[in-house]
Design a protein around this motif. Structure first.
Motif, PDB file in Angstrom:
ATOM      1  N   GLY A 159       0.833  -1.205   0.000  1.00 51.59           N
ATOM      2  CA  GLY A 159       0.000   0.000   0.000  1.00 51.59           C
ATOM      3  C   GLY A 159       0.865   1.251   0.000  1.00 51.59           C
ATOM      4  O   GLY A 159       2.047   1.217   0.329  1.00 51.59           O
ATOM      5  N   SER A 160       0.259   2.367  -0.404  1.00 49.01           N
ATOM      6  CA  SER A 160       1.000   3.629  -0.420  1.00 49.01           C
ATOM      7  C   SER A 160       0.020   4.781  -0.375  1.00 49.01           C
ATOM      8  O   SER A 160      -1.192   4.606  -0.545  1.00 49.01           O
ATOM      9  CB  SER A 160       1.851   3.729  -1.695  1.00 49.01           C
ATOM     10  N   ALA A 161       0.541   5.968  -0.106  1.00 49.00           N
ATOM     11  CA  ALA A 161      -0.311   7.151  -0.060  1.00 49.00           C
ATOM     12  C   ALA A 161      -0.935   7.418  -1.428  1.00 49.00           C
ATOM     13  O   ALA A 161      -2.055   7.911  -1.530  1.00 49.00           O
ATOM     14  CB  ALA A 161       0.499   8.366   0.401  1.00 49.00           C
ATOM     15  N   ASP A 162      -0.159   7.110  -2.491  1.00 45.89           N
ATOM     16  CA  ASP A 162      -0.673   7.242  -3.852  1.00 45.89           C
ATOM     17  C   ASP A 162      -0.783   5.825  -4.414  1.00 45.89           C
ATOM     18  O   ASP A 162       0.114   5.334  -5.094  1.00 45.89           O
ATOM     19  CB  ASP A 162       0.284   8.084  -4.697  1.00 45.89           C
ATOM     20  N   PRO A 163      -1.913   5.133  -4.108  1.00 42.97           N
ATOM     21  CA  PRO A 163      -1.977   3.688  -4.361  1.00 42.97           C
ATOM     22  C   PRO A 163      -1.852   3.323  -5.830  1.00 42.97           C
ATOM     23  O   PRO A 163      -2.415   3.960  -6.714  1.00 42.97           O
ATOM     24  CB  PRO A 163      -3.351   3.295  -3.811  1.00 42.97           C
ATOM     25  N   ILE A 164      -1.059   2.283  -6.054  1.00 43.27           N
ATOM     26  CA  ILE A 164      -0.896   1.693  -7.375  1.00 43.27           C
ATOM     27  C   ILE A 164      -1.761   0.432  -7.412  1.00 43.27           C
ATOM     28  O   ILE A 164      -1.729  -0.357  -6.463  1.00 43.27           O
ATOM     29  CB  ILE A 164       0.582   1.325  -7.636  1.00 43.27           C
ATOM     30  N   PRO A 165      -2.539   0.204  -8.465  1.00 44.37           N
ATOM     31  CA  PRO A 165      -3.346  -1.024  -8.537  1.00 44.37           C
ATOM     32  C   PRO A 165      -2.480  -2.265  -8.377  1.00 44.37           C
ATOM     33  O   PRO A 165      -1.425  -2.393  -9.002  1.00 44.37           O
ATOM     34  CB  PRO A 165      -3.968  -0.953  -9.932  1.00 44.37           C
ATOM     35  N   VAL A 166      -2.930  -3.178  -7.522  1.00 46.93           N
ATOM     36  CA  VAL A 166      -2.235  -4.447  -7.315  1.00 46.93           C
ATOM     37  C   VAL A 166      -3.076  -5.544  -7.953  1.00 46.93           C
ATOM     38  O   VAL A 166      -4.208  -5.789  -7.536  1.00 46.93           O
ATOM     39  CB  VAL A 166      -2.015  -4.741  -5.818  1.00 46.93           C
ATOM     40  N   ILE A 167      -2.518  -6.170  -8.976  1.00 50.12           N
ATOM     41  CA  ILE A 167      -3.235  -7.183  -9.738  1.00 50.12           C
ATOM     42  C   ILE A 167      -2.837  -8.561  -9.232  1.00 50.12           C
ATOM     43  O   ILE A 167      -1.659  -8.929  -9.278  1.00 50.12           O
ATOM     44  CB  ILE A 167      -2.918  -7.070 -11.249  1.00 50.12           C
ATOM     45  N   PHE A 168      -3.818  -9.323  -8.756  1.00 46.09           N
ATOM     46  CA  PHE A 168      -3.559 -10.654  -8.200  1.00 46.09           C
ATOM     47  C   PHE A 168      -3.849 -11.712  -9.258  1.00 46.09           C
ATOM     48  O   PHE A 168      -4.938 -11.728  -9.848  1.00 46.09           O
ATOM     49  CB  PHE A 168      -4.430 -10.901  -6.971  1.00 46.09           C
ATOM     50  N   ASP A 169      -2.877 -12.578  -9.488  1.00 45.75           N
ATOM     51  CA  ASP A 169      -3.066 -13.591 -10.529  1.00 45.75           C
ATOM     52  C   ASP A 169      -4.091 -14.635 -10.118  1.00 45.75           C
ATOM     53  O   ASP A 169      -4.733 -15.252 -10.965  1.00 45.75           O
ATOM     54  CB  ASP A 169      -1.738 -14.281 -10.846  1.00 45.75           C
ATOM     55  N   ALA A 170      -4.276 -14.863  -8.811  1.00 49.35           N
ATOM     56  CA  ALA A 170      -5.188 -15.890  -8.317  1.00 49.35           C
ATOM     57  C   ALA A 170      -6.444 -15.236  -7.743  1.00 49.35           C
ATOM     58  O   ALA A 170      -6.345 -14.383  -6.856  1.00 49.35           O
ATOM     59  CB  ALA A 170      -4.508 -16.751  -7.262  1.00 49.35           C
ATOM     60  N   SER A 171      -7.587 -15.654  -8.225  1.00 52.83           N
ATOM     61  CA  SER A 171      -8.848 -15.052  -7.777  1.00 52.83           C
ATOM     62  C   SER A 171      -9.070 -15.170  -6.273  1.00 52.83           C
ATOM     63  O   SER A 171      -9.533 -14.214  -5.648  1.00 52.83           O
ATOM     64  CB  SER A 171     -10.020 -15.694  -8.534  1.00 52.83           C
ATOM     65  N   PRO A 172      -8.761 -16.316  -5.636  1.00 53.27           N
ATOM     66  CA  PRO A 172      -8.979 -16.390  -4.184  1.00 53.27           C
ATOM     67  C   PRO A 172      -8.162 -15.346  -3.424  1.00 53.27           C
ATOM     68  O   PRO A 172      -8.638 -14.783  -2.433  1.00 53.27           O
ATOM     69  CB  PRO A 172      -8.539 -17.811  -3.832  1.00 53.27           C
ATOM     70  N   CYS A 173      -6.935 -15.088  -3.880  1.00 49.81           N
ATOM     71  CA  CYS A 173      -6.088 -14.099  -3.201  1.00 49.81           C
ATOM     72  C   CYS A 173      -6.689 -12.699  -3.341  1.00 49.81           C
ATOM     73  O   CYS A 173      -6.727 -11.921  -2.383  1.00 49.81           O
ATOM     74  CB  CYS A 173      -4.681 -14.117  -3.774  1.00 49.81           C
ATOM     75  N   ALA A 174      -7.133 -12.366  -4.543  1.00 48.67           N
ATOM     76  CA  ALA A 174      -7.725 -11.043  -4.763  1.00 48.67           C
ATOM     77  C   ALA A 174      -8.939 -10.844  -3.881  1.00 48.67           C
ATOM     78  O   ALA A 174      -9.123  -9.779  -3.273  1.00 48.67           O
ATOM     79  CB  ALA A 174      -8.110 -10.898  -6.233  1.00 48.67           C
ATOM     80  N   SER A 175      -9.777 -11.873  -3.787  1.00 46.82           N
ATOM     81  CA  SER A 175     -10.987 -11.760  -2.983  1.00 46.82           C
ATOM     82  C   SER A 175     -10.655 -11.563  -1.511  1.00 46.82           C
ATOM     83  O   SER A 175     -11.253 -10.729  -0.837  1.00 46.82           O
ATOM     84  CB  SER A 175     -11.841 -13.015  -3.161  1.00 46.82           C
ATOM     85  N   ARG A 176      -9.678 -12.333  -1.023  1.00 50.74           N
ATOM     86  CA  ARG A 176      -9.339 -12.229   0.402  1.00 50.74           C
ATOM     87  C   ARG A 176      -8.754 -10.868   0.736  1.00 50.74           C
ATOM     88  O   ARG A 176      -9.122 -10.248   1.739  1.00 50.74           O
ATOM     89  CB  ARG A 176      -8.367 -13.342   0.783  1.00 50.74           C
ATOM     90  N   ILE A 177      -7.862 -10.362  -0.119  1.00 50.69           N
ATOM     91  CA  ILE A 177      -7.206  -9.094   0.186  1.00 50.69           C
ATOM     92  C   ILE A 177      -8.190  -7.927   0.109  1.00 50.69           C
ATOM     93  O   ILE A 177      -8.046  -6.938   0.832  1.00 50.69           O
ATOM     94  CB  ILE A 177      -6.019  -8.874  -0.768  1.00 50.69           C
ATOM     95  N   LYS A 178      -9.188  -8.037  -0.742  1.00 49.00           N
ATOM     96  CA  LYS A 178     -10.175  -6.957  -0.827  1.00 49.00           C
ATOM     97  C   LYS A 178     -10.866  -6.731   0.514  1.00 49.00           C
ATOM     98  O   LYS A 178     -11.303  -5.614   0.821  1.00 49.00           O
ATOM     99  CB  LYS A 178     -11.202  -7.253  -1.912  1.00 49.00           C
TER     100      LYS A 178
END
Length: 933
Positions: A781-800
């Protein structure tokens, strides 16, 4: 009934049915013996039958022992007709046959095919089966026919009775009759002349009694499933036709249906629905009467309490909180062969309703998504009410029919009756066009007073429905045990005696499902009531309807979500009431494997549950409760040293690949399979990956492009392509594809130690899981957030779930579909490809996006029907491979020979998919890369 030696019977069954399909243990007999009703009987033996030959053998043995037999399809029945304390024969996949005669427009269906699946296969022909119960996505043809289930649109004219073309059936004496086969018919007429003559005699006696004949004809002008379909005795003259139509609605008490052939009905593409509000029930019911003569397809009534129960559901077009206390609604649907005809029909409907008498006018929507939400909302009323009941109570749904012309009066009387008996929170809804109303209420059975209240209410209902309105006590849910004591009340002695004669003719030993439909015990509806003890708020709302089951990867292997909940409730009850009972210890021990180990915890059950009950989450909570301090410390240590763990994972794969190179894949797979069963070590397959490159060199990306971070899951960082796959590392492909679309790939330092925490969460270590998730969010994370693209759908869902304003998490699929694909020129592959939407994509509503993206890259895209969760479940595909095997058992046969490539969004899922399909499955990123070159 003679005393049955069930132990000897079990041994006899095992002589021709594999022992793994015979259950006598406390856990599985309880689980498989549970249906959607509020009755509980636990079978002595459960047998999963896969063929008619097995059914014939089982029935013969039971007949010899005098052991009653009950047949079970999906177990969605509500009146206690699918439970037994003797032998339960559950229909396996072998009975899931489908064939369609396009010329005759007849569908030949096995009793174990789900109604919704039959309609899916009929869709290319623009046809469907007539019955359309709200449970059609779960209910199977055997149950639909055996209960003469109808539904929201089929009315009377399109139910199983009226659309039956032919059938194949097994009688209690072991005879088999296929009415579509002239030779079978000829043999049966010869061998069973006495039976057919007996039916002809019953028919003649009824025809000679003009009063009884007239009553039967009148009763079946509206929906009626109370007792047997004795209208067959006056509707047909050929005893063979009488016999087959008596089977419809007989609830497994007269014979076993091993195939049902339906004359299909049109499935019109042009449809429209209107959601119309009225100030009170009476005005809504008056509108129903006016609509009866119009070309309307369906009219569903929802009273104020029904609207309240689903007010938060997607599709509710009004703010229910603004409505008055007596408000009601009609959900109206019109269908036609074409848009012009639909317009004409809607015009007639609009003329029949005085818009001024409504609260919101009458506006038809032609939007398929919007109208689908209307009907999903309506289907959710019964379960929604059940979910709001007090803990420890059950939910009861009664099902009656009144003359349509008296619907308003009858509905008001019914509401008053419920209020008088203290069921003030009950709801009324139903198929108003047929005068068919359902009313749902919560009922406790823990005390004699509660049972007495229910008994008094049922007596009052019978008096109201039959005494005042001469209606049907059961319109479409079947008689079962629930209404068996009231059959003679509704029909009178003469008609009920006819039913008894029919039962005696067809089942003189009372072998099939005794006590159902006809029962001399006036209080049978008050006995064997299902206990519903509170376990945890995670599952207490469940009404055991079974809607979840088709989505579960372990259903048929071990337990389904409903069966897990039913088992958990029984374990809780025994812990409280009989803590020293031997069956408790056995159930607790067996549940560890059948309920926990083989649960994928994928949570797909929640996507079809009207109450969104998540048995996967419940399973994870049980795992967390069992973890001791040593295990938690070990998980915490792994979490703190995750970089070393991923390196060790790669090293282990390297050893496996080396061993495979020496002994060969076949030997490696065989030895590892034996070791898996004995030692619990991972199972090897041809699709096992090589170790991933620790630091792949990414392709160059535009220096001035918008920055994005590509985060590979721990499985992708450990597991590269399979030995026979020359695909490039995923990070390299991502850099190239993102670069083509004008994005600049940013690779932060030290990501080797990062993890979303998913693997810890599924294993029951939520603290370690949250530790890793927070660590990842803080690091990237950062003050000026850069999109973080997760290759695995379960990981993306959990981090959201952990994402704050300083973190932009995005699923790779979503990023490719929304941001990348519009910037690329994509060429379509000529050969068909397969895609698999992971559980996470399905839960997030992104499965359509996967199909869209794949469709931009290939001429033909195949999503194999019936494949939901792949069952790999993180690492269970390695350590509990039978779950993955079972979940993907139909994958290979569902794919055409010229389909060689498959794509998904999770590395471990892709391993299992590759192994079971014989095709190469890779990340969807590879497809976009090849299409954009």
């Amino acid at each position: 009934m003679p005393q049955v030696d069930y132990a000897a019977l079990t041994q006899s069954f095992a002589s021709f049915v594999p022992s793994e399909r015979i259950y006598t243990d406390p856990l599985r007999t309880l689980a498989y013996g549970t249906d959607a009703s509020f009755y509980r009987l636990t079978p002595k033996i459960v047998v999963v039958a896969e063929s008619e030959a097995e059914v014939l053998g089982l029935v013969a043995l039971c007949r010899g022992q005098g052991a009653p037999v009950t047949f079970r399809a999906a177990g969605t029945s509500l009146s206690g007709q699918a439970v037994t304390d003797s032998v339960l024969i559950v229909l396996g996949e072998g009975f899931g046959g489908f064939a369609y005669d396009d010329e005759a427009q007849v569908a030949r269906l096995g009793p174990a095919i789900v109604g919704g699946e039959a309609n899916r296969r009929l869709l290319p022909f623009k046809r469907k089966i007539g019955p359309d119960p709200a449970s059609i996505a779960t209910a199977k043809i055997g149950g639909i026919a055996a209960n003469n289930a109808s539904g929201m649109c089929c009315g009377v004219g399109q139910n199983s009775y009226h659309t039956l073309a032919s059938m194949r059936l097994v009688l209690a004496d072991g005879a088999v009759l296929d009415t579509a086969d002239p030779k079978s018919v000829a043999r049966f007429r010869d061998s069973h002349k006495a039976l057919l003559d007996g039916l002809a005699a019953v028919s003649a006696d009824i025809r000679a009694d003009q009063k009884l004949s007239a009553r039967i004809a009148e009763k079946y002008r509206r929906k009626n499933t109370t007792g047997y379909a004795i209208n067959a005795l006056i509707d047909f003259s050929d005893p063979l036709d009488i016999l087959t139509h008596l089977m419809i609605g007989s609830e497994g008490t007269l014979g076993f249906l091993s195939r049902v052939d339906y004359r299909t009905v049109p499935e019109y593409a042009d449809k429209a629905s209107a959601f119309v509000l009225f100030a009170d029930l009476e005005k809504a019911c008056r509108a129903v009467t006016a609509l009866k003569s119009t070309p309307v397809e369906a009219v569903e009534l929802l009273d104020r309490a029904s609207l309240e129960s689903v007010k938060t559901k997607k599709g509710m077009p009004v703010d229910v909180d603004t409505l008055g206390p007596d408000a009601s609604a009609l959900l109206i649907e019109a269908r036609a062969p074409d848009a012009e005809d639909l317009g004409r029909r809607i015009a007639v409907i609009l003329e029949a309703i005085d818009a001024a008498s409504t609260l919101n006018g009458v506006a038809f929507s032609h939007d398929p998504q919007e109208t689908a939400r209307y009907w999903d909302m309506r289907k959710g009323t019964f379960p929604a009410v059940g979910g709001k009941r007090p803990a420890g109570t059950t939910v009861i749904i009664e099902d009656v029919a009144f003359p349509v012309e008296r619907l308003a009066e009858a509905t008001m009387d019914l509401r008053a009756l419920m209020n008088a008996h203290g069921y003030t929170e009950a709801i009324i809804f139903g198929h108003a066009l047929e005068g068919n109303l359902h009313f749902v209420f919560a009922q406790g059975f823990e005390s004699p007073d509660e049972i007495k209240r229910y008994a008094g209410f049922m007596e009052a209902v019978a008096e109201l429905v039959v005494g005042k309105y001469d209606g049907s006590l059961k319109a479409e849910h079947g008689t079962g045990r629930n209404m068996a004591p009231f059959v003679e009340r509704e029909w009178g002695k003469a008609a009920t005696d006819v039913m008894r004669r029919v039962k005696k003719l067809l089942d003189p030993q009372n072998l099939f499902n005794p006590g159902v439909v006809l029962n001399d015990d006036a209080e049978v509806h008050l006995k064997n009531l299902k206990p519903m003890p509170a376990v945890t708020p995670l599952i207490d709302a469940c009404i055991e309807c079974g809607f979840c089951e088709p989505q579960c990867p372990s259903k048929g292997l071990t337990l389904s979500p409903r069966q897990r909940i039913a088992s958990s409730r029984e374990i809780r009850r025994l812990r409280c009431d009989a803590p020293g009972a031997p069956e408790l210890a056995a159930m607790e021990k067996d549940y560890l494997y059948f309920g926990d180990t083989t649960c994928a915890a994928c949570s797909l059950c929640s996507t079809v549950c009207p109450l969104e009950i998540d048995v996967g989450r419940y399973t994870r909570s049980l795992r967390a409760q069992r973890r001791g301090s040593v295990a938690k410390l070990a998980a915490y240590t792994v979490a703190r040293n995750f970089g070393a763990v991923t390196k060790a994972g790669r090293a282990g794969l390297a050893l496996g690949v080396a061993a495979e190179g020496v002994v060969g894949t076949t030997v490696m797979a065989t030895v590892s399979s034996v070791a898996n069963k004995v030692l619990g070590t991972p199972r090897w397959s041809r699709a096992m990956p090589r170790p991933a490159l620790a630091t792949p060199a990414p392709a160059p990306t535009p220096a001035d492009g918008a920055p994005v971070i590509f985060f590979e899951s721990c499985s992708s960082r450990m597991m590269g392509p399979a030995s026979e796959d020359n695909s490039e590392p995923l990070a390299v492909v991502a850099a190239r594809v993102f670069g083509r679309a004008g994005f600049r790939l940013v690779t932060p330092e030290g990501i080797e130690d990062l993890c979303c925490g998913q693997l810890f969460d599924t294993k029951g270590f939520p603290d370690a899981a949250d530790l890793k998730a927070r660590e990842l969010v803080e690091r990237l994370g950062s003050a000026d957030p850069i999109p973080v693209i997760f290759d695995a759908s379960p990981c993306a869902s959990r981090i959201k779930a952990f994402s704050g304003p300083r973190f932009q998490a995005m699923d790779l699929l979503q990023f490719l579909r929304e941001k990348v694909a519009p910037r690329l020129t994509l060429s379509k592959a000529k050969d068909p490809i397969a895609v698999h939407a992971t559980c996470t994509l399905r839960k997030a509503g992104l499965a359509p996006a996967l199909m869209e993206l794949a469709g931009m890259c290939a001429e033909a895209v195949i999503a194999p029907p019936g494949v939901t969760c792949c069952g790999f479940a993180g690492d269970k595909g390695f350590y509990t491979p039978e779950l993955n095997d079972h979940a993907l058992r139909h994958l290979s046969e569902a794919l055409p020979d010229d389909c060689a490539e498959g794509y998904s969004t999770n590395r471990t899922c892709e391993i299992g998919l590759s192994s079971h399909s014989g095709r190469r499955y890779r990340s969807i990123l590879h497809l976009v890369d090849e299409a954009s070159r």
